[in-house]
Motif scaffolding. Structure first.
Motif, PDB file in Angstrom:
ATOM      1  N   ASP A  46      31.697  25.043 112.504  1.00  0.00           N
ATOM      2  CA  ASP A  46      30.804  23.886 112.615  1.00  0.00           C
ATOM      3  C   ASP A  46      31.055  22.926 111.453  1.00  0.00           C
ATOM      4  N   ALA A  47      32.182  22.230 111.520  1.00  0.00           N
ATOM      5  CA  ALA A  47      32.552  21.308 110.441  1.00  0.00           C
ATOM      6  C   ALA A  47      31.532  20.185 110.291  1.00  0.00           C
ATOM      7  N   ALA A  48      31.058  19.644 111.398  1.00  0.00           N
ATOM      8  CA  ALA A  48      30.077  18.566 111.323  1.00  0.00           C
ATOM      9  C   ALA A  48      28.763  19.062 110.715  1.00  0.00           C
ATOM     10  N   GLY A  49      28.341  20.262 111.088  1.00  0.00           N
ATOM     11  CA  GLY A  49      27.127  20.833 110.503  1.00  0.00           C
ATOM     12  C   GLY A  49      27.290  21.098 109.019  1.00  0.00           C
ATOM     13  N   ALA A  50      28.470  21.554 108.624  1.00  0.00           N
ATOM     14  CA  ALA A  50      28.742  21.776 107.200  1.00  0.00           C
ATOM     15  C   ALA A  50      28.689  20.455 106.447  1.00  0.00           C
ATOM     16  N   ALA A  51      29.286  19.420 107.000  1.00  0.00           N
ATOM     17  CA  ALA A  51      29.278  18.111 106.342  1.00  0.00           C
ATOM     18  C   ALA A  51      27.852  17.598 106.187  1.00  0.00           C
ATOM     19  N   THR A  52      27.057  17.748 107.218  1.00  0.00           N
ATOM     20  CA  THR A  52      25.655  17.310 107.147  1.00  0.00           C
ATOM     21  C   THR A  52      24.897  18.099 106.082  1.00  0.00           C
ATOM     22  N   ALA A  53      25.111  19.411 106.052  1.00  0.00           N
ATOM     23  CA  ALA A  53      24.424  20.246 105.063  1.00  0.00           C
ATOM     24  C   ALA A  53      24.851  19.880 103.644  1.00  0.00           C
ATOM     25  N   PHE A  54      26.146  19.622 103.436  1.00  0.00           N
ATOM     26  CA  PHE A  54      26.602  19.225 102.105  1.00  0.00           C
ATOM     27  C   PHE A  54      26.058  17.851 101.718  1.00  0.00           C
ATOM     28  N   LEU A  73      29.470  17.852  91.414  1.00  0.00           N
ATOM     29  CA  LEU A  73      30.846  17.410  91.639  1.00  0.00           C
ATOM     30  C   LEU A  73      31.539  18.293  92.676  1.00  0.00           C
ATOM     31  N   VAL A  74      31.287  19.585  92.633  1.00  0.00           N
ATOM     32  CA  VAL A  74      31.878  20.482  93.625  1.00  0.00           C
ATOM     33  C   VAL A  74      31.341  20.144  95.018  1.00  0.00           C
ATOM     34  N   THR A  75      30.064  19.868  95.111  1.00  0.00           N
ATOM     35  CA  THR A  75      29.478  19.512  96.402  1.00  0.00           C
ATOM     36  C   THR A  75      30.094  18.236  96.942  1.00  0.00           C
ATOM     37  N   THR A  80      33.444  15.812 101.233  1.00  0.00           N
ATOM     38  CA  THR A  80      34.596  15.061 101.749  1.00  0.00           C
ATOM     39  C   THR A  80      35.512  15.970 102.572  1.00  0.00           C
ATOM     40  N   TYR A  81      35.683  17.214 102.125  1.00  0.00           N
ATOM     41  CA  TYR A  81      36.531  18.150 102.868  1.00  0.00           C
ATOM     42  C   TYR A  81      35.998  18.362 104.279  1.00  0.00           C
ATOM     43  N   TRP A  82      34.709  18.698 104.389  1.00  0.00           N
ATOM     44  CA  TRP A  82      34.168  19.012 105.714  1.00  0.00           C
ATOM     45  C   TRP A  82      34.024  17.775 106.578  1.00  0.00           C
ATOM     46  N   ARG A  83      33.798  16.615 105.972  1.00  0.00           N
ATOM     47  CA  ARG A  83      33.831  15.379 106.778  1.00  0.00           C
ATOM     48  C   ARG A  83      35.217  15.176 107.361  1.00  0.00           C
ATOM     49  N   GLN A  85      37.402  17.540 108.028  1.00  0.00           N
ATOM     50  CA  GLN A  85      37.584  18.540 109.078  1.00  0.00           C
ATOM     51  C   GLN A  85      36.868  18.124 110.355  1.00  0.00           C
ATOM     52  N   ALA A  86      35.674  17.574 110.204  1.00  0.00           N
ATOM     53  CA  ALA A  86      34.905  17.142 111.383  1.00  0.00           C
ATOM     54  C   ALA A  86      35.610  15.974 112.065  1.00  0.00           C
ATOM     55  N   ASP A  87      36.142  15.050 111.282  1.00  0.00           N
ATOM     56  CA  ASP A  87      36.865  13.916 111.851  1.00  0.00           C
ATOM     57  C   ASP A  87      38.131  14.373 112.554  1.00  0.00           C
ATOM     58  N   GLY A  88      38.819  15.345 111.953  1.00  0.00           N
ATOM     59  CA  GLY A  88      40.036  15.867 112.559  1.00  0.00           C
ATOM     60  C   GLY A  88      39.771  16.554 113.886  1.00  0.00           C
ATOM     61  N   ALA A  89      38.639  17.248 113.956  1.00  0.00           N
ATOM     62  CA  ALA A  89      38.293  17.945 115.172  1.00  0.00           C
ATOM     63  C   ALA A  89      37.928  16.974 116.284  1.00  0.00           C
ATOM     64  N   SER A  90      37.319  15.845 115.904  1.00  0.00           N
ATOM     65  CA  SER A  90      36.896  14.884 116.927  1.00  0.00           C
ATOM     66  C   SER A  90      37.960  13.828 117.184  1.00  0.00           C
ATOM     67  N   GLY A  91      38.957  13.750 116.288  1.00  0.00           N
ATOM     68  CA  GLY A  91      39.993  12.731 116.456  1.00  0.00           C
ATOM     69  C   GLY A  91      39.564  11.364 115.987  1.00  0.00           C
ATOM     70  N   GLY A  92      38.344  11.267 115.440  1.00  0.00           N
ATOM     71  CA  GLY A  92      37.832   9.973 115.027  1.00  0.00           C
ATOM     72  C   GLY A  92      38.166   9.651 113.586  1.00  0.00           C
ATOM     73  N   VAL A  93      37.895   8.423 113.228  1.00  0.00           N
ATOM     74  CA  VAL A  93      38.104   7.958 111.855  1.00  0.00           C
ATOM     75  C   VAL A  93      36.802   7.329 111.393  1.00  0.00           C
ATOM     76  N   ARG A  94      36.384   7.686 110.165  1.00  0.00           N
ATOM     77  CA  ARG A  94      35.165   7.084 109.611  1.00  0.00           C
ATOM     78  C   ARG A  94      35.529   5.973 108.694  1.00  0.00           C
TER      79      ARG A  94
END
Length: 94
Positions: A46-54, A73-75, A80-83, A85-94
């Protein structure tokens, strides 16, 4: 190495509930628990869920710990990492 990422996320959810109850939402251990849950959520697919949680965690860390704290700083990095991953999974660009 394959593992039970979904099981880890479920277990972390239970641990986090206890930390919230005992320590409160702003305690450093509770914030770390939220980090761990977001991580396992992403690892479970759940990359999108991880990005939202971070993103939510980052807002609280900025308020509680400040922008220069190592945990903040780690967060930011993991957000950015999980965003990505979520973009890669959806094929979209933010």
């Amino acid at each position: 190495m394959a593992g039970d990422e979904a099981g880890a996320a479920t277990a972390q959810t239970e641990v986090l509930a206890d930390k919230l109850r005992v320590l409160g939402p702003d305690h450093p251990d509770t914030l770390l628990g939220r980090n761990n849950l977001a991580h396992w959520r992403g690892e479970a697919g759940d990359a999108a869920g991880a990005a939202t949680a971070f993103a939510e965690l980052l807002a609280d860390q900025l308020r509680v710990l400040g922008p220069d704290h190592p945990d903040t700083l780690v967060t930011r990095y993991y957000l950015t990492y999980w965003r990505g991953q979520a973009d890669g999974a959806s094929g979209g660009v933010r």
